[in-house]
Design a protein around this motif. Structure first.
Motif, PDB file in Angstrom:
ATOM      1  N   HIS A  74      45.968  29.989  45.513  1.00  9.51           N
ATOM      2  CA  HIS A  74      44.762  29.732  44.711  1.00  9.51           C
ATOM      3  C   HIS A  74      44.073  31.063  44.473  1.00  9.51           C
ATOM      4  O   HIS A  74      43.795  31.803  45.415  1.00  9.51           O
ATOM      5  N   LEU A  77      40.766  32.993  43.116  1.00  7.13           N
ATOM      6  CA  LEU A  77      39.347  32.797  42.851  1.00  7.13           C
ATOM      7  C   LEU A  77      38.941  33.582  41.608  1.00  7.13           C
ATOM      8  O   LEU A  77      39.335  34.735  41.427  1.00  7.13           O
ATOM      9  N   LYS A  78      38.144  32.960  40.776  1.00  8.91           N
ATOM     10  CA  LYS A  78      37.699  33.606  39.543  1.00  8.91           C
ATOM     11  C   LYS A  78      36.541  34.550  39.829  1.00  8.91           C
ATOM     12  O   LYS A  78      35.625  34.218  40.596  1.00  8.91           O
ATOM     13  N   ALA A  79      36.586  35.716  39.217  1.00  7.49           N
ATOM     14  CA  ALA A  79      35.479  36.669  39.330  1.00  7.49           C
ATOM     15  C   ALA A  79      34.309  36.182  38.486  1.00  7.49           C
ATOM     16  O   ALA A  79      34.486  35.384  37.556  1.00  7.49           O
ATOM     17  N   ASN A  85      31.736  35.695  35.668  1.00  7.79           N
ATOM     18  CA  ASN A  85      31.830  35.987  34.239  1.00  7.79           C
ATOM     19  C   ASN A  85      30.785  37.019  33.856  1.00  7.79           C
ATOM     20  O   ASN A  85      29.594  36.851  34.116  1.00  7.79           O
ATOM     21  N   GLN A 116      31.323  33.590  43.548  1.00  2.40           N
ATOM     22  CA  GLN A 116      32.687  33.668  44.064  1.00  2.40           C
ATOM     23  C   GLN A 116      32.742  33.384  45.566  1.00  2.40           C
ATOM     24  O   GLN A 116      33.708  32.789  46.053  1.00  2.40           O
ATOM     25  N   GLN A 155      32.744  29.783  45.913  1.00  2.00           N
ATOM     26  CA  GLN A 155      34.093  29.319  45.561  1.00  2.00           C
ATOM     27  C   GLN A 155      35.054  29.493  46.735  1.00  2.00           C
ATOM     28  O   GLN A 155      35.903  28.628  46.999  1.00  2.00           O
ATOM     29  N   ASP A 211      46.980  26.066  43.013  1.00  2.00           N
ATOM     30  CA  ASP A 211      47.104  26.304  41.575  1.00  2.00           C
ATOM     31  C   ASP A 211      48.501  25.946  41.068  1.00  2.00           C
ATOM     32  O   ASP A 211      48.682  25.628  39.890  1.00  2.00           O
TER      33      ASP A 211
END
Length: 281
Positions: A70, A72-74, A76, A110, A113, A124
């Motif tokens: 998985h 993690l998105k930074a 935006n 994050q 998250q 994912d």
């Protein structure tokens, strides 16, 4: 009658920190952990998944079913926000910058998250969820890549995009990083692997300068090795990656590997040693 000492049926998994400069095979070596047959869960906070997948695809092998990941998105961000921040830096005094509050701090989530993923790991690859990490058995292994990303996420949660960090900001972020590491090392039964970069820090106990895990501030780094069973320095010697557990220049320790500078870059000996000490494995 002689009393017998009760032996735990299942020992908790090992806690291993691999620390080293970029390009020393930290992420790539996770493939050797997957090869041991454990259910391996890779949680990425920075680009590294391609190296792990390359452990298989570069050899023409299929990615095994026991590898999950998985990313993690930074937060935006836009160039417009960077322009706005740069404009403030160019116009305001240091004191004024220190007092700024980021109205968009809530989107720097994050770290939340990260905690959410640890509370119910989302794969994912398959879209499945695997529950809370603290409920996993030693048949599973969690890998976090990396400590630098955890620290960056914690600080971002505290200050958002504020350009100046004050002492209390550092203290709050360090406390959050320490809490999550202690939770993973002390309250989880699964194997845990933390990848970390290194920095040269002053050894406050023995003096001199040593390579230590790169994290938030100087006060947190010396606390981290005590949480782990093995702290290994990853090195590159020519075209070979090696694991050093003997370096006097780094804050290393080992319970599962020989004390030597040229251990193979493999989790195999660590897991086999753990199994030999664990009658319930």
């Amino acid at each position: 009658m002689t009393d017998t000492i009760a032996v735990p049926q299942t020992l908790a998994g090992t806690n291993v920190m691999l620390m080293g400069p970029a390009g020393t095979g930290k992420t790539h070596s996770i493939g050797t952990l997957v090869d041991e047959g454990l259910e391996v869960f890779y949680l990425g906070l920075e680009p590294g998944l391609e190296s792990l997948i390359g452990y298989y695809t570069d050899k023409g092998k299929p990615i095994p079913d026991n590898l999950h990941w998985h990313m993690l998105k930074a937060p935006n961000a836009s160039f417009g926000e960077l322009i706005e921040a740069a404009t403030k830096i160019s116009q305001l005094s240091l004191d004024s910058l220190a007092k700024l509050q980021d109205p968009s701090r809530s989107k720097h989530n994050q770290f939340i998250q990260l905690l959410t993923a640890l509370n119910d790991f989302p794969d994912d690859r398959t879209g499945k969820k695997f529950g809370a990490v603290n409920l996993w058995t030693p048949k599973a292994a969690l890998v976090i890549d990396s400590l630098t990303g955890v620290g960056r996420a914690a600080m971002s949660m505290v200050i958002g995009g504020k350009p100046v960090k004050n002492q209390s900001d550092w203290g709050i972020a360090q406390d959050q990083v320490e809490k999550i590491l202690r939770m993973l090392c002390d309250n989880c039964e699964c194997h845990f692997v933390l990848l970390a970069h290194v920095e040269r820090e002053t050894d406050a106990v023995l003096g001199g300068v040593k390579l230590m895990a790169s994290t938030l501030g100087k006060s947190l780094a010396p606390k981290i090795p005590a949480m782990f069973s093995d702290v290994i320095l990853t090195v590159r010697n020519g075209d070979k990656w090696l694991w050093d557990t003997a370096s006097s220049q780094a804050d290393v320790k080992t319970r599962n590997l020989p004390i030597r500078a040229d251990n193979p870059a493999s989790f195999g000996p660590i897991i086999q040693k753990w199994k030999s000490r664990n009658p319930g494995a």
